[in-house]
Design an enzyme around this catalytic site. Structure first.
Site, PDB file in Angstrom:
ATOM      1  N   GLY A 190      13.768 -31.661  12.644  1.00 54.99           N
ATOM      2  CA  GLY A 190      14.701 -30.071  13.537  1.00 54.99           C
ATOM      3  C   GLY A 190      14.247 -29.341  12.700  1.00 54.99           C
ATOM      4  N   HIS A 191      13.161 -28.520  13.251  1.00 51.51           N
ATOM      5  CA  HIS A 191      13.076 -27.220  12.453  1.00 51.51           C
ATOM      6  C   HIS A 191      13.203 -25.844  12.550  1.00 51.51           C
ATOM      7  CE1 HIS A 191      10.331 -30.003   9.500  1.00 51.51           C
ATOM      8  NE2 HIS A 191      11.675 -30.077   8.767  1.00 51.51           N
ATOM      9  N   GLU A 207      17.488 -27.165   5.345  1.00 53.32           N
ATOM     10  CA  GLU A 207      17.458 -26.450   4.091  1.00 53.32           C
ATOM     11  C   GLU A 207      17.026 -24.979   4.822  1.00 53.32           C
ATOM     12  OE1 GLU A 207      15.846 -29.414   3.466  1.00 53.32           O
ATOM     13  OE2 GLU A 207      16.875 -29.792   1.745  1.00 53.32           O
ATOM     14  N   LYS A 242      13.327 -25.119   6.223  1.00 58.12           N
ATOM     15  CA  LYS A 242      12.251 -25.099   5.765  1.00 58.12           C
ATOM     16  C   LYS A 242      11.205 -24.683   6.512  1.00 58.12           C
ATOM     17  CE  LYS A 242      12.679 -30.431   5.742  1.00 58.12           C
ATOM     18  NZ  LYS A 242      14.203 -30.096   5.686  1.00 58.12           N
ATOM     19  N   GLN A 274      12.830 -33.614   5.948  1.00 56.81           N
ATOM     20  CA  GLN A 274      13.824 -34.160   5.629  1.00 56.81           C
ATOM     21  C   GLN A 274      13.871 -33.797   4.230  1.00 56.81           C
ATOM     22  OE1 GLN A 274      11.688 -36.632   7.272  1.00 56.81           O
ATOM     23  NE2 GLN A 274      13.350 -35.990   8.850  1.00 56.81           N
ATOM     24  N   ASN A 323      12.360 -36.833  13.779  1.00 55.47           N
ATOM     25  CA  ASN A 323      13.879 -36.918  13.562  1.00 55.47           C
ATOM     26  C   ASN A 323      13.740 -35.768  12.797  1.00 55.47           C
ATOM     27  OD1 ASN A 323      12.090 -37.849  11.249  1.00 55.47           O
ATOM     28  ND2 ASN A 323      13.229 -38.905  10.390  1.00 55.47           N
ATOM     29  N   GLY A 339      18.607 -32.411   3.108  1.00 57.18           N
ATOM     30  CA  GLY A 339      16.984 -31.626   4.980  1.00 57.18           C
ATOM     31  C   GLY A 339      17.966 -30.805   5.217  1.00 57.18           C
ATOM     32  N   LYS A 396      20.047 -19.357   3.147  1.00 58.48           N
ATOM     33  CA  LYS A 396      21.552 -18.930   3.597  1.00 58.48           C
ATOM     34  C   LYS A 396      21.998 -18.422   2.402  1.00 58.48           C
ATOM     35  CE  LYS A 396      22.115 -21.235   7.290  1.00 58.48           C
ATOM     36  NZ  LYS A 396      21.808 -22.331   8.518  1.00 58.48           N
TER      37      LYS A 396
END
Ligand code: GDP
Ligand code: IMO
Ligand code: MG
Length: 428
Positions: free
Chosen positions: A40-41, A14, A16, A223, A38, A12, A330
């Protein structure tokens, strides 16, 4: 290229949200198919930063229809507050479609999630406390409440009563908590009915019609692969299927309709909550990744555990999802290291292993085997093409691609929409 799945290839977080948002402008529908708030983007558009939990990240692209599929668990209070928060910031959310078959997270699910974790003590999973596990448990136990139940008071009352019958026994007798009154829950849920009615649709029909008409549909996973209840590091997982197959069951679209599956892959690894993590760092490198990468949870504010890139996991994600592409995110965070370790295999009880261990015991004993790759010190955040990257950054990407088993088709060099190097188009 009508139907694509975009999902997390690790544990998760990453990136997205950013990847979905990037494609949003060229996509007709963006669909959440599992999980709930659950997730968080974080999406950064210009100087604006958005934190989305339940809504698909495509909601920020005008012209794109956001869909919450049947496989999602929906906390109605969170949904309405997320919608009004976006409306206040000028985002049009009127196109949202919500499956009537999606299950509702009620206050008793959140309560049970929290008390269960407390009861587990040091064996806890480290859940987000959003009621995800208990809601999926009720779905499988056939005592869940669905969105469509909001529109029939008598059925809703019967179902809440059935669900609370057992739960109240457990709450009172095992956890020493006060029982929850059916009427109170029913009244709260009915209060959401009128506000949600306009969004409810037969989303399976809408999506299949859209794909048949040649529209572009993007399924956005929450996730990640290693948090999948079937394919992840069970029991340290979430309670749904973020892997590619989940898009089919969670949206009602057959596997033959899906053309491409994109794995979002961070250039290093992070994890929130408990569970095994072979490349986890406890030294200043781990601290540096956390600080430079801003690795703090969007949902719970918890620090993320950080470690080097793990190619065994990436290969596993390629296998269980049938990945056609990776979106590497990243990469910019790794700027400045003289050498960057990459985990190419594990050593388990003296043996070298290159596939994810089949048994939980082995995975808990897995020690990373590192290969050192040369680093770079040049700023890469302005890079627009692969050729703009310093030679060693190019080498790093190519090495990861070779180890991971699918082409890296895009590279993130910063959080913004435009801070991306596109190598192969996802939509061709
Ligand atoms: P998600 O849950 O997969 O959507 O990821 P999160 O939003 O929880 O965490 C990813 C974080 O990394 C967010 O703060 C993004 O803004 C940020 N991010 C995404 N891609 C990149 C990138 O390529 N470079 C940098 N520096 N940050 C990125
Ligand atoms: P996004 O979509 C990272 C983790 C929790 C916990 C476990 C079970 O932002 O990548 P749950 O509340 O789902 O029952 O918790 O799963 N977890 C996540 N970790 N990113 C997420 O979502 C997560 N959603 C759940 O920390 O370990
Ligand atoms: Mg996240």
């Amino acid at each position: 290229m009508p139907a694509l799945v975009l999902l997390g290839a690790q544990w998760g977080d990453e990136g997205k949200g950013k990847a979905t948002d990037l494609l949003g402008g060229s996509v007709d529908y963006v669909v959440r198919y599992q999980g709930g708030n659950n997730a968080g983007h974080t999406v950064v558009v210009g100087d604006q930063k958005y934190a989305l939990h339940l809504l698909p990240s495509g909601i920020l692209s005008p012209g794109c229809t956001p869909v919450i599929g049947n496989g999602v668990v929906v906390d109605p209070a969170v949904l309405l507050s997320e919608l009004s928060g976006l409306n206040q910031r000028g985002v049009d959310t009127s196109k949202l479609l919500l499956s009537g078959n999606a299950h509702l997270i009620t206050p008793y699910h959140t309560t049970v999630d929290k008390v269960t974790e407390r009861f587990l003590g040091k064996r806890k999973i480290g859940t987000t406390g959003r009621g995800i596990g208990p809601t999926y448990a009720d779905k499988i136990n056939r005592v869940g409440i669905r969105v469509q139940d909001l529109f029939d008071e008598s059925i809703l009352t019967q179902k809440v009563e059935a669900a609370l019958d057992f739960k109240n026994q457990v709450l009172a007798k095992l956890y020493n908590r006060r029982a929850i009154a059916t009427e109170q829950v029913v009244e709260e849920l009915l209060g959401y009915a009128d506000q949600l009615r306009g969004y409810v649709a037969d989303t399976t029909l809408v999506l299949n019609d859209a794909i048949d008409a040649g529209k572009v549909v993007l399924f956005e996973g929450g996730q990640g692969t290693l948090l999948d209840v079937d394919h992840g590091t069970y029991p340290f997982v979430t309670s749904s299927n973020p892997t590619a197959g989940g898009a089919c069951t969670g949206a009602g679209v057959g596997p033959t309709k899906i053309n491409r599956v994109i794995g979002i892959l961070k250039a290093y690894t992070t994890r929130v909550g408990a569970g095994p993590f072979p490349t986890e760092l406890f030294d200043e490198d781990g601290e540096a990744l956390r600080t430079i990468g801003g690795e703090r949870g969007v949902t719970t504010g918890r620090d993320r555990r950080c470690g080097w890139f793990d190619a065994v996991i990436a290969r596993y994600a390629t296998r269980v999802n049938g990945l056609t592409d990776f979106f590497l995110t990243k990469l910019d965070v790794l700027t400045g290291w003289e050498q960057i370790p990459v985990c190419v295999a594990y050593e388990i009880d003296g043996e070298r292993v290159t596939e994810l261990p089949y048994s939980q015991t082995d995975f808990h004993h897995a020690k990373p085997v590192y290969e050192m790759l040369p680093g770079w010190s040049e700023d890469i955040t302005k890079a627009k093409t692969f050729a703009d990257l310093p030679k060693n950054a190019q080498r790093y990407v190519k090495a990861l691609e070779e180890m991971s088993g699918a082409p890296i088709s895009a590279i993130g060099v910063g959080p913004g929409r435009t801070e991306t190097i596109e190598i192969n188009s996802f939509l061709s």
